[in-house]
Design an enzyme around this catalytic site. Structure first.
Site, PDB file in Angstrom:
ATOM      1  N   ARG A  53      21.961  19.449  25.758  1.00 14.58           N
ATOM      2  CA  ARG A  53      20.393  19.837  25.617  1.00 14.58           C
ATOM      3  C   ARG A  53      20.296  18.772  26.846  1.00 14.58           C
ATOM      4  O   ARG A  53      20.554  18.001  27.293  1.00 14.58           O
ATOM      5  CB  ARG A  53      20.170  20.049  24.210  1.00 14.58           C
ATOM      6  CG  ARG A  53      20.647  18.634  23.057  1.00 14.58           C
ATOM      7  CD  ARG A  53      20.598  17.331  23.492  1.00 14.58           C
ATOM      8  NE  ARG A  53      18.908  17.473  24.057  1.00 14.58           N
ATOM      9  CZ  ARG A  53      18.468  16.496  24.316  1.00 14.58           C
ATOM     10  NH1 ARG A  53      19.200  15.312  25.073  1.00 14.58           N
ATOM     11  NH2 ARG A  53      17.557  16.023  24.443  1.00 14.58           N
ATOM     12  N   GLY A  54      18.831  19.101  26.751  1.00 18.59           N
ATOM     13  CA  GLY A  54      18.167  18.948  27.988  1.00 18.59           C
ATOM     14  C   GLY A  54      18.204  19.660  28.988  1.00 18.59           C
ATOM     15  O   GLY A  54      19.056  20.390  29.040  1.00 18.59           O
ATOM     16  N   ALA A  55      16.932  20.234  29.981  1.00 18.27           N
ATOM     17  CA  ALA A  55      16.806  20.930  30.879  1.00 18.27           C
ATOM     18  C   ALA A  55      17.967  21.124  31.797  1.00 18.27           C
ATOM     19  O   ALA A  55      18.480  22.228  32.000  1.00 18.27           O
ATOM     20  CB  ALA A  55      15.236  21.431  31.290  1.00 18.27           C
ATOM     21  N   GLN A 203      15.559  14.286  18.332  1.00 19.23           N
ATOM     22  CA  GLN A 203      16.434  14.005  20.191  1.00 19.23           C
ATOM     23  C   GLN A 203      15.893  12.188  20.132  1.00 19.23           C
ATOM     24  O   GLN A 203      16.600  11.988  21.291  1.00 19.23           O
ATOM     25  CB  GLN A 203      15.907  14.733  21.465  1.00 19.23           C
ATOM     26  CG  GLN A 203      16.271  16.354  21.199  1.00 19.23           C
ATOM     27  CD  GLN A 203      15.901  16.778  19.780  1.00 19.23           C
ATOM     28  OE1 GLN A 203      14.949  16.727  19.446  1.00 19.23           O
ATOM     29  NE2 GLN A 203      15.429  18.322  20.264  1.00 19.23           N
ATOM     30  N   ASP A 244      10.687  21.649  30.196  1.00 19.21           N
ATOM     31  CA  ASP A 244      11.836  22.417  30.133  1.00 19.21           C
ATOM     32  C   ASP A 244      11.615  23.273  31.470  1.00 19.21           C
ATOM     33  O   ASP A 244      12.042  24.045  32.172  1.00 19.21           O
ATOM     34  CB  ASP A 244      11.792  23.018  28.881  1.00 19.21           C
ATOM     35  CG  ASP A 244      12.846  22.080  28.280  1.00 19.21           C
ATOM     36  OD1 ASP A 244      11.841  20.885  27.484  1.00 19.21           O
ATOM     37  OD2 ASP A 244      13.858  22.214  27.751  1.00 19.21           O
ATOM     38  N   ASN A 254       7.597  21.565  27.134  1.00 20.31           N
ATOM     39  CA  ASN A 254       8.145  20.758  26.441  1.00 20.31           C
ATOM     40  C   ASN A 254       8.373  20.500  24.887  1.00 20.31           C
ATOM     41  O   ASN A 254       7.615  21.029  24.314  1.00 20.31           O
ATOM     42  CB  ASN A 254       7.765  19.322  27.086  1.00 20.31           C
ATOM     43  CG  ASN A 254       8.821  18.332  27.050  1.00 20.31           C
ATOM     44  OD1 ASN A 254       9.258  17.981  27.449  1.00 20.31           O
ATOM     45  ND2 ASN A 254       8.810  17.069  25.800  1.00 20.31           N
ATOM     46  N   LYS A 255       9.561  19.850  24.493  1.00 15.10           N
ATOM     47  CA  LYS A 255       9.809  19.829  23.305  1.00 15.10           C
ATOM     48  C   LYS A 255       8.614  19.637  21.755  1.00 15.10           C
ATOM     49  O   LYS A 255       6.908  18.394  22.501  1.00 15.10           O
ATOM     50  CB  LYS A 255      10.171  18.685  22.765  1.00 15.10           C
ATOM     51  CG  LYS A 255      10.874  18.009  21.616  1.00 15.10           C
ATOM     52  CD  LYS A 255      11.752  19.419  20.527  1.00 15.10           C
ATOM     53  CE  LYS A 255      12.883  19.924  22.051  1.00 15.10           C
ATOM     54  NZ  LYS A 255      13.373  21.119  21.115  1.00 15.10           N
TER      55      LYS A 255
HETATM   56  O1  MRU Z   1      15.448  20.920  22.844  1.00 10.63           O
HETATM   57  P1  MRU Z   1      15.758  20.304  23.634  1.00 10.63           P
HETATM   58  O2  MRU Z   1      16.999  19.678  23.228  1.00 10.63           O
HETATM   59  O3  MRU Z   1      17.117  21.020  25.262  1.00 10.63           O
HETATM   60  O4  MRU Z   1      14.747  19.758  24.371  1.00 10.63           O
HETATM   61  C1  MRU Z   1      15.231  18.834  25.326  1.00 10.63           C
HETATM   62  C2  MRU Z   1      13.245  18.224  25.948  1.00 10.63           C
HETATM   63  O5  MRU Z   1      12.715  19.240  25.497  1.00 10.63           O
HETATM   64  C3  MRU Z   1      13.033  17.796  27.250  1.00 10.63           C
HETATM   65  O6  MRU Z   1      11.824  16.376  26.807  1.00 10.63           O
HETATM   66  C4  MRU Z   1      13.011  18.593  28.192  1.00 10.63           C
HETATM   67  O7  MRU Z   1      14.558  19.189  28.295  1.00 10.63           O
HETATM   68  C5  MRU Z   1      13.310  17.015  29.858  1.00 10.63           C
HETATM   69  S1  MRU Z   1      15.210  16.757  29.939  1.00 10.63           S
HETATM   70  C6  MRU Z   1      15.340  15.388  31.399  1.00 10.63           C
END
Ligand code: MRU
Length: 371
Positions: A53-55, A203, A244, A254-255
């Site tokens: 996960r994470g963009a 997370q 994201d 973002n989250k």
């Molecule tokens: O749902 P996730 O865990 O994929 O969400 C991740 C985030 O919101 C991060 O802050 C974002 O992807 C930036 S990652 C460098």
């Protein structure tokens, strides 16, 4: 970055040169498990189920998912099917679209027998580019931390609040929001990180805390509602989050919960920066609140919680009355006006169309030409 003192990345090619290995992030922080992706479907499910996960990491995994699909069938139809399957995995992070489009553009024009090698080469390059980008974000963000440190009494750490995990586990290495922190640590600047737990999937509590612990960065995990209080009492010098998807005008998805932290930061005069690699910029859109699709996930992520028991078993328990419905919005949008600046691989800019266009004139120009 380190786990148990050993340098690791989040995704790599297996010894056979075909399969792909990942750290299964659904098992952290309780267990360190490496999972193997053998097929396109394995890659798609790893993204959907958030083993990765994470963009940026979602984008890299999708690129390898295309490799795995082409290794079985390199036809035009198989390429299109793979792209379509991967695009459906998660809606908000634009890096997924970026990586899939990049792979499709480069591969579609090649004869099928040249596609597999080209796909693996490009997927590896996407990973290397991400490492270099994150490292550059670290260098630019470091200067912000250095400036704040210089204004504080000697020996006092710079207190940085972050939300979710925009750390190395969300990228290939370094992270986005964490890269300046790791660079500050390398430079001997004292830092302390307030880690938002980031319900419902935690997370922050699970992944950011795990990273910082293994990297030896002083940190404290807090529940999501604490940040405002800390800011009112001068206990946060700087917020840095990831994103994201960022619009060409500087709105930031973002989250879930990022927006509330940005509001608290604004009310308390705390600088609120967002760190992002350029593939996270969606040059096609200008209004984040209306145009960024917000993922809604299984409500059980809200009604249940997973952790380890005292005797080491991993268990999931229910938190809410069995009859209470729950909603699970996974992201929110922070308007550009609440963002102090964007930390990119080309430098720090205001969160605005002009700011981004000054750093990325070729992308902004192409977007304007496309209408
Ligand atoms: O749902 P996730 O865990 O994929 O969400 C991740 C985030 O919101 C991060 O802050 C974002 O992807 C930036 S990652 C460098």
């Amino acid at each position: 970055m380190l786990i148990e003192g050993e340098p690791r990345r989040t995704i790599w090619l297996a010894g056979d040169g075909r399969r792909v290995e990942i750290i299964d992030q659904t098992r952290l922080p309780h267990e360190f498990v490496i999972a193997t992706l053998d097929t396109l479907e394995d890659a798609a499910r790893a993204i959907e189920q958030m083993q990765v996960r994470g963009a940026p990491l979602i984008g890299a995994t999708a690129a390898y998912g295309i490799c795995l699909a082409l290794a079985e069938d390199a036809s035009d139809e198989a390429l299109e099917r793979a792209c379509a399957r991967l695009l459906r995995t998660r809606p908000t992070a634009v890096n997924l679209h970026w990586a899939i489009e990049d792979m499709r553009r480069r591969l579609a024009g090649l004869p099928p027998d040249a596609r597999v090698a080209a796909a693996y080469a490009r997927a590896a390059e996407i990973c290397e580019e991400d490492v270099a980008i994150c490292r550059a974000i670290g260098d630019h963000g470091l200067e912000l931390i250095r400036t704040i440190a210089a204004a504080k009494p000697a020996g006092e750490p710079v207190n940085i609040l972050t939300h979710c995990n925009a750390g190395w586990l969300a990228t290939i290495d370094w992270g986005t929001a964490t890269a300046p922190i790791y660079r500050a640590q390398q430079e001997g600047i004292a830092v302390h990180v307030w880690v938002d737990e980031t319900r419902p999937r935690n997370q922050g509590a699970a992944l950011t805390a795990f990273e910082l612990l293994h990297q030896g960065v002083p940190h404290t995990v807090i529940v999501d509602n604490v940040g405002g209080h800390l800011m009112q009492h001068g206990m946060v010098d700087l917020c840095i989050t990831g994103t994201d998807r960022t619009t060409r005008t500087g709105d930031v998805a973002n989250k879930i919960g990022t927006y509330l932290k940005a509001l608290a930061a604004r009310d308390n005069g705390v600088p609120f920066y967002v760190a992002l690699p350029s593939p996270t910029i969606d040059w096609r859109i200008g209004d984040g609140i209306r145009e960024i699709p917000i993922e809604q996930r299984d409500p059980r992520e809200v009604t249940e919680i997973t952790g380890t028991t005292a005797d080491g078993r991993i268990e999931t328990v229910r938190l809410t009355p069995a009859g209470s419905p729950a909603a699970n919005y996974a992201f929110d949008v922070t308007p550009a006006r609440c963002v102090t600046g964007l930390i990119t691989e080309r430098g720090v800019c205001p969160a605005s169309a002009e700011g981004l266009a000054a750093l990325f004139p070729e992308r902004a120009g192409a977007a304007a030409d496309a209408g």
